[in-house]
Design an enzyme around this catalytic site. Structure first.
Site, PDB file in Angstrom:
ATOM      1  N   HIS A 164       0.861   5.174   1.131  1.00  0.00           N
ATOM      2  CA  HIS A 164       0.210   6.216   1.919  1.00  0.00           C
ATOM      3  C   HIS A 164       0.330   7.543   1.169  1.00  0.00           C
ATOM      4  O   HIS A 164       1.415   7.876   0.668  1.00  0.00           O
ATOM      5  CB  HIS A 164       0.932   6.419   3.256  1.00  0.00           C
ATOM      6  CG  HIS A 164       0.955   5.238   4.169  1.00  0.00           C
ATOM      7  ND1 HIS A 164       0.159   5.143   5.288  1.00  0.00           N
ATOM      8  CD2 HIS A 164       1.712   4.111   4.170  1.00  0.00           C
ATOM      9  CE1 HIS A 164       0.428   4.019   5.941  1.00  0.00           C
ATOM     10  NE2 HIS A 164       1.372   3.365   5.279  1.00  0.00           N
TER      11      HIS A 164
ATOM     12  N   HIS B  11       0.843  -1.198   0.000  1.00  0.00           N
ATOM     13  CA  HIS B  11       0.000   0.000   0.000  1.00  0.00           C
ATOM     14  C   HIS B  11       0.869   1.234   0.000  1.00  0.00           C
ATOM     15  O   HIS B  11       1.972   1.231   0.552  1.00  0.00           O
ATOM     16  CB  HIS B  11      -0.959   0.017   1.200  1.00  0.00           C
ATOM     17  CG  HIS B  11      -0.284  -0.194   2.519  1.00  0.00           C
ATOM     18  ND1 HIS B  11       0.070  -1.447   2.982  1.00  0.00           N
ATOM     19  CD2 HIS B  11       0.118   0.683   3.468  1.00  0.00           C
ATOM     20  CE1 HIS B  11       0.650  -1.328   4.162  1.00  0.00           C
ATOM     21  NE2 HIS B  11       0.704  -0.046   4.474  1.00  0.00           N
TER      22      HIS B  11
HETATM   23  P1  5GP Z   1       1.707   0.353   7.402  1.00  0.00           P
HETATM   24  O1  5GP Z   1       2.176   0.687   8.782  1.00  0.00           O
HETATM   25  O2  5GP Z   1       1.566  -1.131   7.183  1.00  0.00           O
HETATM   26  O3  5GP Z   1       2.515   1.043   6.315  1.00  0.00           O
HETATM   27  O4  5GP Z   1       0.283   1.000   7.287  1.00  0.00           O
HETATM   28  C1  5GP Z   1      -0.910   0.328   7.499  1.00  0.00           C
HETATM   29  C2  5GP Z   1      -1.963   1.387   7.649  1.00  0.00           C
HETATM   30  O5  5GP Z   1      -3.208   0.748   7.507  1.00  0.00           O
HETATM   31  C3  5GP Z   1      -1.975   2.072   9.014  1.00  0.00           C
HETATM   32  O6  5GP Z   1      -1.798   3.472   8.836  1.00  0.00           O
HETATM   33  C4  5GP Z   1      -3.322   1.717   9.605  1.00  0.00           C
HETATM   34  O7  5GP Z   1      -3.924   2.789  10.286  1.00  0.00           O
HETATM   35  C5  5GP Z   1      -4.133   1.351   8.379  1.00  0.00           C
HETATM   36  N1  5GP Z   1      -5.171   0.354   8.613  1.00  0.00           N
HETATM   37  C6  5GP Z   1      -5.066  -0.810   9.303  1.00  0.00           C
HETATM   38  N2  5GP Z   1      -6.236  -1.475   9.265  1.00  0.00           N
HETATM   39  C7  5GP Z   1      -7.089  -0.718   8.526  1.00  0.00           C
HETATM   40  C8  5GP Z   1      -8.446  -0.890   8.143  1.00  0.00           C
HETATM   41  O8  5GP Z   1      -9.124  -1.867   8.474  1.00  0.00           O
HETATM   42  N3  5GP Z   1      -8.995   0.095   7.381  1.00  0.00           N
HETATM   43  C9  5GP Z   1      -8.279   1.205   7.004  1.00  0.00           C
HETATM   44  N4  5GP Z   1      -8.917   2.116   6.260  1.00  0.00           N
HETATM   45  N5  5GP Z   1      -7.005   1.392   7.349  1.00  0.00           N
HETATM   46  C10 5GP Z   1      -6.403   0.445   8.106  1.00  0.00           C
END
Ligand code: 5GP
Ligand code: ZN
Length: 135
Positions: A102, A100
Site C-alpha cells: 500500500h 501487495h
Molecule cells: P490488505 O488488507 O489485504 O492489506 O489490503 C487489501 C486491499 O485491497 C484493501 O485495501 C482493499 O480495499 C483492496 N481491494 C480489495 N479488492 C479490490 C479490488 O477488486 N480492486 C482494488 N483496486 N482494490 C481492492
C-alpha cells in the site's frame, strides 16, 4: 480466475483497475476502498502470498517500483508524506492473499484512521488518469 485470486486477475487485466503504472513485472492501481486520497496498491503480476513467500530478487524489483510510484504520487498530488504498508496474514489485517504494497498519501495533521470505505468510482477514474505514469 487463476488461483481464485482477485489480484492475479487484476494483474492479468481480466478485471479492470484504476491503473497508474504497469510494466512486465508489476501493476500499480488505486485501492477501491481508499484510506486516503491517492491510496495505491503495487502488486507483482506473479502470485505469491506475502513477503516470506516472495523471492529476494522479486522483492527488490517490487520495492524499486513502489519507490517510483510513491515519488510520482508525492509530486503530483497534494501530499506531505506517505505510509508504505504491507500486511502478512489475517492476524495482521491481510485480506487479499496476493502480496501487495500500500502507498497511503498523508497530509500534515490529517489524523488518518486506517479504515477502508468505498471510494467514488468516477473520482477514482479521474484520479487514475491524473496519476498515470507513462513508461
Ligand atoms: P490488505 O488488507 O489485504 O492489506 O489490503 C487489501 C486491499 O485491497 C484493501 O485495501 C482493499 O480495499 C483492496 N481491494 C480489495 N479488492 C479490490 C479490488 O477488486 N480492486 C482494488 N483496486 N482494490 C481492492
Ligand atoms: Zn494472486
Amino acid at each position: 480466475m487463476k488461483n481464485n485470486c482477485i489480484f492475479c486477475a487484476i494483474g492479468a487485466g481480466e478485471i479492470p483497475s484504476f491503473k497508474i503504472y504497469e510494466d512486465e513485472l508489476v501493476l500499480a492501481y488505486l485501492d477501491i476502498n481508499p484510506f486516503s486520497f491517492g491510496h495505491t496498491l503495487v502488486i507483482p503480476k506473479e502470485h505469491s502470498r506475502g513477503i516470506l513467500d516472495t523471492s529476494d530478487e522479486m522483492l527488490g524489483e517490487i520495492i524499486k517500483r513502489v519507490k517510483k510510484v510513491a515519488s510520482h504520487i508525492k509530486k503530483t498530488l497534494p501530499c506531505d508524506g506517505f505510509n508504505i504498508l504491507q500486511n502478512n496474514g489475517e492476524a495482521a489485517g491481510q485480506s487479499v492473499h496476493h502480496i501487495h504494497f500500500h502507498i497511503i498519501p498523508r497530509m500534515n495533521g490529517d489524523e488518518l484512521a486506517f479504515h477502508n470505505s468505498p471510494g467514488d468510482m468516477a473520482e477514482l477514474d479521474k484520479l487514475a488518469k491524473k496519476l498515470a505514469i507513462k513508461n
